[in-house]
Design a protein around this motif. Structure first.
Motif, PDB file in Angstrom:
ATOM      1  N   LYS A 127      18.134 108.586  -2.725  1.00 55.53           N
ATOM      2  CA  LYS A 127      19.212 107.626  -2.972  1.00 55.53           C
ATOM      3  C   LYS A 127      20.137 107.492  -1.762  1.00 55.53           C
ATOM      4  O   LYS A 127      20.544 106.386  -1.400  1.00 55.53           O
ATOM      5  N   LEU A 138      18.278 105.551   0.939  1.00 58.69           N
ATOM      6  CA  LEU A 138      18.235 104.126   0.578  1.00 58.69           C
ATOM      7  C   LEU A 138      19.547 103.436   0.947  1.00 58.69           C
ATOM      8  O   LEU A 138      19.534 102.332   1.499  1.00 58.69           O
ATOM      9  N   GLU A 174      19.907 100.370   3.626  1.00 60.31           N
ATOM     10  CA  GLU A 174      20.511  99.091   3.246  1.00 60.31           C
ATOM     11  C   GLU A 174      21.642  98.725   4.204  1.00 60.31           C
ATOM     12  O   GLU A 174      21.789  97.568   4.595  1.00 60.31           O
ATOM     13  N   THR A 216      12.271 100.922   2.761  1.00 58.42           N
ATOM     14  CA  THR A 216      13.104 100.743   1.572  1.00 58.42           C
ATOM     15  C   THR A 216      12.230 100.489   0.345  1.00 58.42           C
ATOM     16  O   THR A 216      12.462 101.072  -0.729  1.00 58.42           O
ATOM     17  N   GLU A 217      11.233  99.637   0.505  1.00 55.21           N
ATOM     18  CA  GLU A 217      10.307  99.352  -0.600  1.00 55.21           C
ATOM     19  C   GLU A 217       9.614 100.628  -1.067  1.00 55.21           C
ATOM     20  O   GLU A 217       9.501 100.890  -2.267  1.00 55.21           O
ATOM     21  N   ARG A 263      12.117 102.821  -2.941  1.00 53.46           N
ATOM     22  CA  ARG A 263      12.524 102.290  -4.252  1.00 53.46           C
ATOM     23  C   ARG A 263      11.511 102.645  -5.336  1.00 53.46           C
ATOM     24  O   ARG A 263      11.838 102.627  -6.514  1.00 53.46           O
ATOM     25  N   SER A 275      11.613 107.565  -8.206  1.00 49.70           N
ATOM     26  CA  SER A 275      12.567 107.549  -9.308  1.00 49.70           C
ATOM     27  C   SER A 275      12.748 108.963  -9.825  1.00 49.70           C
ATOM     28  O   SER A 275      12.083 109.897  -9.372  1.00 49.70           O
TER      29      SER A 275
END
Length: 162
Positions: free
Chosen positions: A65, A68, A72, A107-108, A111, A114
């Motif tokens: 997280k 990420l 971003e 990033t993909e 993501r 989880s």
């Protein structure tokens, strides 16, 4: 009654020793982190001192997280440069576009991670917020460090998350 006093006295002493031990461990942790930061930054930046503001523990999922978020921010920064910096050469524009594409690919990939498929229980690394001081001024920076006090600063390194 004397037994109760003795028990109370021993309990107070024990609590004091536990508190001192915890404080000592925290101080040792902070000293190791500061030493790592000073060693890492001495080649790039002049630093008078480092102040630890906060130390958090991250799981692998927590690390994902944070990375990420960093990616971003990087993507936004590069897109802004492309949009508003008229002094960029074609080569620089191409390099920035390639970097944006690499950021998007990473990033993909991240993501897809989880809580269900990435460890969200075991300690993975430290998230350290610091104040770096130089010439009477401070700036806040964060560092992500392994349990061995290596700085984990490459958001494109997927060997840490796979």
């Amino acid at each position: 009654m004397n037994h109760l006093r003795s028990f109370f006295f021993v309990s107070i002493i024990s609590l004091g020793m536990v508190a001192q031990s915890c404080q000592s461990k925290q101080e040792q942790l902070e000293k190791k982190i500061i030493k790592t930061i000073l060693t890492e930054e001495k080649e790039n930046t002049e630093i008078d001192s480092v102040k630890i503001v906060e130390i958090d523990s991250l799981t692998r999922y927590g690390y994902v997280k944070v990375i990420l978020e960093q990616l971003e921010y990087m993507e936004s920064d590069y897109e802004s440069r492309l949009a508003y910096d008229d002094s960029l050469s074609e080569t620089e524009r191409s390099e920035i576009e390639l970097m944006i594409e690499e950021i998007r690919t990473t990033t993909e990939h991240l993501r897809l991670k989880s809580e269900e498929n990435t460890d969200n229980k075991a300690f993975f690394c430290y998230f350290v917020l610091t104040e770096l001081w130089h010439a009477g001024e401070s700036q806040q920076f964060y560092y992500i460090m392994s349990p061995d006090f290596d700085i984990l600063d490459d958001p494109f390194s997927d060997n840490l998350i796979d």
